[in-house]
Write an enzyme that holds these catalytic residues in place. Structure first.
Site: not given
Length: 306
Positions: A219, A285
């Site tokens: 990230d 999801r």
């Protein structure tokens, strides 16, 4: 796992002075030692089972059928942070990953799921991954993105309410406090940063690179501003969808968090937490990614209903 700590069994020395029934004393100590070893061994086995529940060799940090108050796995901080500006009381010095089912209730997660479903009802990607960003207004639409605030205008009032935004803000503050508590930093030094968004993933084939959510990434490298990443899950692994587990890529063995509605997973954003999401095999999801930075120059405001 680098974060696993096994306690070493100490040596119990049996030194008796002369006198008395040595056989009786030996038997007593034998029972004590046996009970102690069985007790410690049982604890080690229980810990081993917690971390080895996946049939594919994946270490399970949090199983879907568990209810966790707080579970933390410390990992050594990467050197990434040496190449970025440091912020006192915020830049990670203790790195790792944590999971809690006690920060957000399942009922609150269900309310957030309804917000996500309402937003995605206006659009959605042609591929397997759709994004809804309440901060910027970005919404997946076919193979592109639109600003839903401009595109739909007043129509949004029919599906999203100020109460929805208020709950979203409350949950964000709670998550921020939990991250600060876990990593021993000052909550006021943390700032919300972009991208922070709802995600919807299904088994549809990818149509653009934006749909390819399964690639491993870091990230801090991908987004730059991230220092702490959190995910709030809004649906259940193995019940609402198959595949789609969150996977940390580790040297010895990969490890996973199985999504569960109301489960909060968060971690430091450097290369110590290289990760990806498995391809969803069936079902849908839902999750919210809420990201934090230590740099006020990269902060964003909470979304408000205009």
């Amino acid at each position: 796992i680098r974060t696993r700590h096994w306690r070493r069994l100490g040596t119990i020395e049996n030194s008796f002075r002369e006198g008395g029934d040595s056989r009786s004393r030996d038997t007593s100590w034998q029972r004590i030692i046996t009970c102690a070893v069985l007790g410690v061994t049982g604890s080690l086995i229980a810990g081993f089972l917690v971390l080895h529940q996946s049939g594919d060799g994946m270490v399970v940090l949090a199983a879907q059928d568990e209810t966790l108050d707080h579970r933390f796995y410390q990992v050594p901080c990467s050197e990434d942070y040496n190449n970025h500006r440091r912020f006192a009381g915020c830049t990670p010095r203790r790195c790792g990953r944590a999971v809690s089912d006690a920060v957000i209730t399942r009922q609150e997660a269900e309310k957030m799921l309804r917000v996500a479903e309402a937003g995605f009802s206006l659009g959605g990607s042609d591929g397997g991954a759709s994004i809804l960003d309440l901060h910027s207004g970005a919404l997946s639409m076919g193979k592109h993105f639109v600003n839903m605030y401009r595109y739909f205008g007043e129509k949004l009032h029919e599906i999203l309410t100020e109460e929805d935004f208020q709950l979203y803000r409350e949950l964000r503050l709670r998550i921020q406090s939990e991250i600060a508590r876990t990593f021993n930093i000052n909550a006021s030094s943390l700032y919300l940063t972009k991208p922070t968004f709802f995600s919807r993933m299904n088994s549809s084939a990818a149509k653009t690179t934006h749909d390819e959510y399964w690639h491993p990434h870091i990230d801090k490298v991908t987004y730059g501003s991230f220092d702490y990443t959190s995910l709030l899950y809004l649906s259940d692994y193995s019940r609402d969808f198959g595949g789609g587990r969150f996977v940390f890529i580790d040297t010895v063995s990969n490890s996973t968090v199985e999504p569960k509605a109301g489960r909060l997973s968060f971690f430091t954003s450097g290369s110590e937490n290289l990760h990806h999401v498995e391809k969803v095999q069936w079902g849908t999801r839902y999750a919210i990614t809420i990201s934090f930075t230590c740099d006020p120059d990269h902060s964003i405001e909470d979304p408000t209903w205009m």
